[in-house]
Every structure is written in structure tokens, then in C-alpha cells.
Scaffold this motif. Structure first.
Motif, PDB file in Angstrom:
ATOM      1  N   GLY A  72       0.814  -1.200   0.000  1.00 52.59           N
ATOM      2  CA  GLY A  72       0.000   0.000   0.000  1.00 52.59           C
ATOM      3  C   GLY A  72       0.854   1.260   0.000  1.00 52.59           C
ATOM      4  N   ARG A  73       0.240   2.344  -0.399  1.00 45.47           N
ATOM      5  CA  ARG A  73       0.934   3.615  -0.393  1.00 45.47           C
ATOM      6  C   ARG A  73       1.229   4.044   1.042  1.00 45.47           C
ATOM      7  N   GLY A  74       2.312   4.769   1.183  1.00 39.53           N
ATOM      8  CA  GLY A  74       2.646   5.267   2.506  1.00 39.53           C
ATOM      9  C   GLY A  74       1.627   6.280   2.994  1.00 39.53           C
ATOM     10  N   VAL A  75       1.508   6.372   4.287  1.00 37.50           N
ATOM     11  CA  VAL A  75       0.539   7.281   4.887  1.00 37.50           C
ATOM     12  C   VAL A  75       1.230   8.607   5.172  1.00 37.50           C
ATOM     13  N   ASN A  79      -1.651  14.830   4.701  1.00 36.79           N
ATOM     14  CA  ASN A  79      -2.882  14.564   3.953  1.00 36.79           C
ATOM     15  C   ASN A  79      -4.033  14.217   4.883  1.00 36.79           C
ATOM     16  N   GLY A  80      -3.744  13.403   5.907  1.00 36.91           N
ATOM     17  CA  GLY A  80      -4.794  13.077   6.867  1.00 36.91           C
ATOM     18  C   GLY A  80      -5.284  14.305   7.607  1.00 36.91           C
ATOM     19  N   PHE A  81      -4.351  15.191   7.962  1.00 35.89           N
ATOM     20  CA  PHE A  81      -4.724  16.425   8.664  1.00 35.89           C
ATOM     21  C   PHE A  81      -5.582  17.319   7.778  1.00 35.89           C
ATOM     22  N   ILE A  82      -5.206  17.473   6.510  1.00 38.10           N
ATOM     23  CA  ILE A  82      -5.957  18.325   5.586  1.00 38.10           C
ATOM     24  C   ILE A  82      -7.358  17.761   5.353  1.00 38.10           C
ATOM     25  N   LYS A  83      -7.465  16.456   5.165  1.00 37.58           N
ATOM     26  CA  LYS A  83      -8.774  15.850   4.941  1.00 37.58           C
ATOM     27  C   LYS A  83      -9.680  16.021   6.145  1.00 37.58           C
ATOM     28  N   GLN A 123      -0.750  13.076  17.893  1.00 36.42           N
ATOM     29  CA  GLN A 123      -1.831  13.597  17.057  1.00 36.42           C
ATOM     30  C   GLN A 123      -1.614  13.245  15.589  1.00 36.42           C
ATOM     31  N   ARG A 124      -0.379  13.353  15.125  1.00 35.67           N
ATOM     32  CA  ARG A 124      -0.102  12.970  13.735  1.00 35.67           C
ATOM     33  C   ARG A 124      -0.335  11.477  13.521  1.00 35.67           C
ATOM     34  N   HIS A 125       0.044  10.696  14.524  1.00 31.30           N
ATOM     35  CA  HIS A 125      -0.197   9.255  14.424  1.00 31.30           C
ATOM     36  C   HIS A 125      -1.690   8.950  14.368  1.00 31.30           C
ATOM     37  N   ALA A 126      -2.498   9.726  15.074  1.00 37.14           N
ATOM     38  CA  ALA A 126      -3.944   9.529  15.043  1.00 37.14           C
ATOM     39  C   ALA A 126      -4.510   9.822  13.652  1.00 37.14           C
ATOM     40  N   TYR A 127      -4.006  10.873  13.000  1.00 32.63           N
ATOM     41  CA  TYR A 127      -4.451  11.164  11.633  1.00 32.63           C
ATOM     42  C   TYR A 127      -4.049  10.035  10.691  1.00 32.63           C
ATOM     43  N   ASN A 128      -2.852   9.491  10.866  1.00 33.58           N
ATOM     44  CA  ASN A 128      -2.431   8.356  10.040  1.00 33.58           C
ATOM     45  C   ASN A 128      -3.345   7.154  10.235  1.00 33.58           C
ATOM     46  N   ALA A 129      -3.728   6.918  11.482  1.00 37.82           N
ATOM     47  CA  ALA A 129      -4.615   5.792  11.765  1.00 37.82           C
ATOM     48  C   ALA A 129      -5.969   5.974  11.101  1.00 37.82           C
TER      49      ALA A 129
END
Length: 385
Positions: A72-75, A79-83, A123-129
Motif C-alpha cells: 500500500g501507499r505510505g501514509v 494529507n490526513g490532517f488536511i482531509k 496527534q499525527r499518528h492519530a491522523y495516520n490511523a
């Protein structure tokens, strides 16, 4: 000499039906290829688990390393934060009024960069999740593969059987498990595992064959009885009253801890205003029945008790819930003033405490007991009626 222009070839415009047919063909082809990839990948997992080989070695033997490896593509946390921010911005907007991603970034770039720079690692890890979870759900919906699912279930339970047998051999533990399909579209058979003593327990104590237990559980789950079965037998009234008292007492103890009241606080229904409200500074709000707070055994019949229990079991933020609150100093002073005014008008706000009968041996001391313990014992005897 000028070159003659090539004739322009025009194609007939595709109709809606033709577009749909092409789209269906492409979806069918893509789905078939994805199913084959997943099936072959699952076969590699099965072989690796059955023969005790590593998955990497098995894939290399089946030439799956370069062709069918699904990476899979890297996280990207940005991008997660913006979405997430865009989703919050468009939460109350209709479909045609929603802001596009590019426009949202262009209009709020500086603010977004500043907010992103202040994010912690967690927090960044939460967006990745969140991104990974969204990908998994989307992939599960678009590539539902019954055959691959069947292989996955079989391989998982084979591994569980081996682990259980090894655990039983090492520790002597006894037990069983039963796994059945969750819906009628699933074609997996029931999976059961019983140790020797667990199988004997099911046969001799429950009087059910182990295989029949799995079939009965499957019939119960697939038929929807777990969601639609209604319990027709009513609970006894004394059990409902006991549940009400338990909830009231437990919530009272919890709120007393929040107020740093170290002494144990016992609910006093007879002198509720004096012993609980004025003494502890807490109050039971949202009482759903007419009249003041009283012992659940005195509120009436089954309907009233059930209404009280429902109010006690609701969440505190619900408008019809019954729960404890801490009174402010102003609220407590106002409550005490109202209680004294009501008592002066003849209402039984402050109930007279019972006096203990003086025996002949105690006649000289002429002692009377005038404490809250008497009220509590009286209340206890009343509640046990």
C-alpha cells in the motif's frame, strides 16, 4: 507544396447504456484480477502455516514476490490532517456548496501550516490511523472476496487449533471455543474446538453434542434472533426496586468522592433534604415522578418503578435522565431557605427523628439517640418491606 490535412475521423458518441456496459466490464475485470491476487496470496499464507515455512520464502517459491505483492501507499500525516480539516469545514454544507480541496488549501494555507506544525507526534499518528482505517474499509467494500475470506477463516482457525493444543500440552488448561458465520451470505461452516474435559462437560452437563452446539449458535445468529428476540418474562418488582436503590447509592458515592467527602455517605430517603442535600451539598435532579425524592419502594406500582429505573439508566446529558449534581454555594443557600419556608408552611421537609426507648438500666442517664443513623436504619427497614 502544402501537405493536405488528414481527414478527421469522428466516432459516434456513446450512449448511457454503452458507457454503463463498459464500466461494468472494467469493474468485472478489475474485480476478477484482484480476487485472483488475493486468492493466490491466501494460498501462500496457507502453505506457509501448514508446512512451517516463512511467508517470504513461500511467496518467492510461488513467484509472487514481484507480481502479486500488495504494498500500500505510505501514509502522509499532512494529507490526513488536511482531509480532517476539510471534512470539518464541509460538515454542515450541502453537496453543491462544499468547498473543494484545492480551494480550501489555497485560502487557508498559512493557518493550516501553522496548525500542522503544532501537532504532537501522537496527534499525527492519530491522523495516520484514520487514513489507514478509511483505506481498509474502502478496500473491504470494493473487493469482497468470499473465496479469500473462506481461506482466511480456515487458516486462522487451523493456527488457533495448533496454539490451543500446544497450550493444553504445556499448561494443562481446559476449554473450548465455537465460531460461526455472521450472516446468511457467508458460506463458512461452524468452527469448534473442545478439549477432552470441556467436551465431557458439554455432553454430560449441558446435554448437547459439541457439533450441535455450533449449529444451534449458527441458527440463532443467522436467523437474527440475537437482535429481534424479546424477553417476555418480566423481572420481579423487588428486583426493579433494588436496581433503583443500587444506582442511586452508587452514584451518590461517586459524586461524594468528587467532592472529597471521605466519610461514607448512605442514602437517606426519609430526611433526604437535611442529611443529603444540606449536609453534603448534592441533589438528585430529574426525578421523573410526582412528589419529592423518596424510597423507590414508595413510588407506586411497576409502571412508576420502571419509569424511575429508565430515568436513572439514561445518560446524564439526556434531558429526561435522573442523576446527582453538585450544588453551588448560591444554590445550596437558596435550597436551604426554600426548605425552611416549606417546613414552616407545614410540609414534612424535616422529619422528626425517632427516639430510642429508655430502659430501666438507662433511666438515670435519660439518654436519647438523635442521630442520622436512626434515620438510616429506619429507612433500611422501610426499604426491606
Amino acid at each position: 507544396m502544402a501537405r493536405a490535412p488528414k481527414p478527421c475521423r469522428t466516432r459516434a458518441k456513446l450512449t448511457t447504456a454503452q458507457k454503463a456496459e463498459r464500466r461494468n466490464k472494467l469493474d468485472a475485470l478489475t474485480g476478477a484480477i484482484d480476487n485472483a491476487k488475493e486468492a493466490y496470496a491466501q494460498e501462500a499464507i496457507d502453505i506457509a502455516q501448514t508446512h512451517g515455512r516463512s511467508l517470504k520464502w513461500t511467496r518467492s517459491q510461488l513467484f509472487l514476490r514481484s507480481h502479486l505483492s500488495q504494498r500500500g501507499r505510505g501514509v502522509n500525516s499532512w494529507n490526513g490532517f488536511i482531509k480532517a480539516k476539510l471534512r470539518e469545514e464541509n460538515e454542515d454544507c450541502e453537496r453543491g456548496d462544499r468547498i473543494k480541496l484545492t480551494q480550501f488549501i489555497a485560502d487557508n494555507k498559512d493557518e493550516l501550516l501553522e496548525a500542522y506544525s503544532r501537532l504532537t507526534f501522537a496527534q499525527r499518528h492519530a491522523y495516520n490511523a484514520e487514513v489507514l482505517e478509511a483505506r481498509a474499509q474502502k478496500r473491504h467494500i470494493a473487493r469482497a472476496n468470499p473465496k479469500a475470506k473462506h481461506h482466511d477463516i480456515n487458516a486462522t482457525f487451523i493456527g488457533m487449533d495448533h496454539e490451543w493444543m500446544a497450550l493444553c500440552a504445556r499448561t494443562g488448561i481446559e476449554g473450548f471455543y465455537v465460531g460461526v458465520r455472521g450472516n446468511i451470505e457467508d458460506l463458512s461452516e461452524p468452527k469448534i474446538f473442545f478439549t477432552q474435559k470441556a467436551e465431557k462437560f458439554v455432553k454430560e452437563v449441558l446435554h448437547v453434542e459439541p457439533r450441535h452446539l455450533g449449529l444451534k449458535l449458527e441458527a440463532f445468529v443467522v436467523s437474527g434472533l440475537d437482535e429481534n428476540t424479546m424477553i417476555t418474562r418480566q423481572r420481579p418488582l423487588n428486583k426493579l426496586i433494588s436496581d433503583c436503590r443500587t444506582i442511586i447509592q452508587e452514584e451518590l458515592e461517586s459524586i461524594a468522592l468528587k467532592k472529597n467527602i471521605k466519610k461514607a455517605v448512605k442514602m437517606n430517603y426519609i430526611n433526604y433534604e437535611r442529611s443529603i442535600v444540606e449536609h453534603c451539598g448534592v441533589a438528585l435532579v430529574g426525578w421523573p415522578l410526582p412528589g419529592p425524592v423518596c424510597n423507590p419502594s414508595k413510588v407506586g406500582g411497576r409502571a412508576e418503578v420502571q419509569k424511575l429505573l429508565s430515568a436513572l439508566q439514561r445518560e446524564h446529558h439526556h434531558s429526561e435522565s435522573c442523576h446527582w449534581v453538585v450544588l453551588t454555594d448560591e444554590e445550596l443557600v437558596q435550597r436551604m431557605t426554600e426548605n425552611r419556608a416549606r417546613h414552616a408552611r407545614g410540609e414534612a421537609v424535616y422529619v422528626a427523628r425517632k427516639k430510642r426507648k429508655v430502659t430501666s438500666a438507662e433511666h438515670k442517664s435519660n439518654t436519647t439517640i438523635d442521630t442520622d443513623t436512626e434515620d438510616s436504619s429506619d429507612d433500611t427497614s422501610t426499604s426491606d418491606e
